[in-house]
Write an enzyme that holds these catalytic residues in place. Structure first.
Site, PDB file in Angstrom:
ATOM      1  N   HIS A 161      -7.352  -4.659  10.238  1.00  0.00           N
ATOM      2  CA  HIS A 161      -6.969  -4.449   8.891  1.00  0.00           C
ATOM      3  C   HIS A 161      -5.680  -5.052   8.318  1.00  0.00           C
ATOM      4  O   HIS A 161      -4.765  -5.444   9.257  1.00  0.00           O
ATOM      5  CB  HIS A 161      -6.961  -3.128   8.463  1.00  0.00           C
ATOM      6  CG  HIS A 161      -5.934  -2.202   8.817  1.00  0.00           C
ATOM      7  ND1 HIS A 161      -6.105  -0.751   8.876  1.00  0.00           N
ATOM      8  CD2 HIS A 161      -4.573  -2.641   9.148  1.00  0.00           C
ATOM      9  CE1 HIS A 161      -4.775  -0.171   9.521  1.00  0.00           C
ATOM     10  NE2 HIS A 161      -3.939  -1.375   9.567  1.00  0.00           N
ATOM     11  N   ASP A 171       0.846  -1.227   0.125  1.00  0.00           N
ATOM     12  CA  ASP A 171      -0.068   0.098   0.059  1.00  0.00           C
ATOM     13  C   ASP A 171       0.796   1.124  -0.022  1.00  0.00           C
ATOM     14  O   ASP A 171       2.047   1.205   0.065  1.00  0.00           O
ATOM     15  CB  ASP A 171      -0.994  -0.004   1.192  1.00  0.00           C
ATOM     16  CG  ASP A 171      -0.352  -0.557   2.351  1.00  0.00           C
ATOM     17  OD1 ASP A 171       0.782  -0.646   2.604  1.00  0.00           O
ATOM     18  OD2 ASP A 171      -1.134  -0.757   3.220  1.00  0.00           O
ATOM     19  N   ASN A 198      -7.649  -2.673  14.120  1.00  0.00           N
ATOM     20  CA  ASN A 198      -9.229  -2.900  13.712  1.00  0.00           C
ATOM     21  C   ASN A 198      -9.096  -4.129  12.982  1.00  0.00           C
ATOM     22  O   ASN A 198     -10.138  -4.446  12.281  1.00  0.00           O
ATOM     23  CB  ASN A 198      -9.492  -1.704  13.209  1.00  0.00           C
ATOM     24  CG  ASN A 198      -8.916  -1.433  11.992  1.00  0.00           C
ATOM     25  OD1 ASN A 198      -8.262  -2.058  11.631  1.00  0.00           O
ATOM     26  ND2 ASN A 198      -9.269  -0.275  11.337  1.00  0.00           N
TER      27      ASN A 198
END
Ligand code: F6R
Length: 241
Positions: free
Chosen positions: A138, A67, A136
């Site tokens: 991810h 990313d 969370n």
């Protein structure tokens, strides 16, 4: 799924580096899928050490990163391009033309994501994908959602992610709101996945990822369906199992 419980961050990093090094030794022209963030820094240091000792050769290795923040230039010291150069690429004999990070400066998200997805396919796919885990749940920047995104896409970062990552920026306002990330489908196509997790603040997320229902609310839970996942986590991260 194979889970290695290790004592601490140092042991996690050494073990992760050994697994990545084994991949490079077995297939010198392999495609490594790489991650950024604080979790893999120790593993990159350990890989550099192996290179410096003459035990590892990156001359044929190719890489694709998970990313990149949208809008950050390569020169920005918070871009993932910059991070990868600082922690790995500039310290080993990898050819820079063999390294790939999504282009955060490309304003046309659809164009950049399609380019990146096609690039990974043209390289023959990822041999081993290194992943960290968000608090969370991810993986990459695939945030909790109602569905799993299949391909590389542009994502709005969750408030909790902005909050977690603001430590690297002058303030929360400086954290980019969007990023380009491999999709869950892209990640799941990797032949092997190496998930590394440390610290008590990841314990809830890791328990859900490994033992909870497979749900897009905890995107990492999809890894339960991958055929070849290795998890290296420290005792603190595994404390809620
Ligand atoms: C980084 C990435 C993220 C991080 C995750 C954990 O390329 O894709 O999913 O792995 O946010 O970050 P750290 O390691 O900083 O806790």
């Amino acid at each position: 799924m194979r889970i290695y419980e290790v004592k601490d961050y140092q042991e996690m990093s050494r073990k992760a580096a050994n697994i990545l090094a084994a991949q490079v030794i077995l297939k010198p022209d392999c495609v490594l899928g790489l991650a950024t963030g604080s979790t893999p820094i120790g593993a990159y240091d350990a890989l550099v050490e192996k290179y410096e000792n003459g035990d590892l050769d990156f001359s044929e290795v190719k890489t694709v990163n998970l990313d990149e923040y949208k809008g950050l230039t390569r020169e920005n010291d918070q871009s993932y391009y910059y991070f990868m150069h600082e922690h790995l690429f500039d310290r080993v004999n990898i050819k820079l033309e063999n390294t790939n990070v999504p282009d955060g400066t490309e304003a046309d998200g659809a164009k950049e994501c399609a380019r990146y997805e096609a690039l990974i396919a043209s390289m023959g796919g990822v041999d081993i994908q290194l992943l960290g885990l968000g608090r969370n749940g991810h993986i990459g920047f695939n945030e909790p959602a109602d569905h799993f995104e299949k391909m590389t896409h542009c994502v709005d970062l969750a408030e909790s992610t902005i909050e977690a990552n603001k430590r690297f920026f002058a303030s929360a306002d400086d954290v980019p709101r969007q990023a380009y990330t491999m999709g869950i489908g892209t990640i799941m196509k990797a032949k092997k996945i190496l998930l590394i997790v440390n610290g008590e603040d990841k314990a809830d997320a890791l328990a859900k990822v490994l033992r909870g229902p497979v749900t897009p609310k905890v995107q990492g839970s999809i890894l339960q369906l991958h055929q070849d996942v290795v998890v290296v986590a420290d005792q603190a991260a595994l404390s809620k199992m």
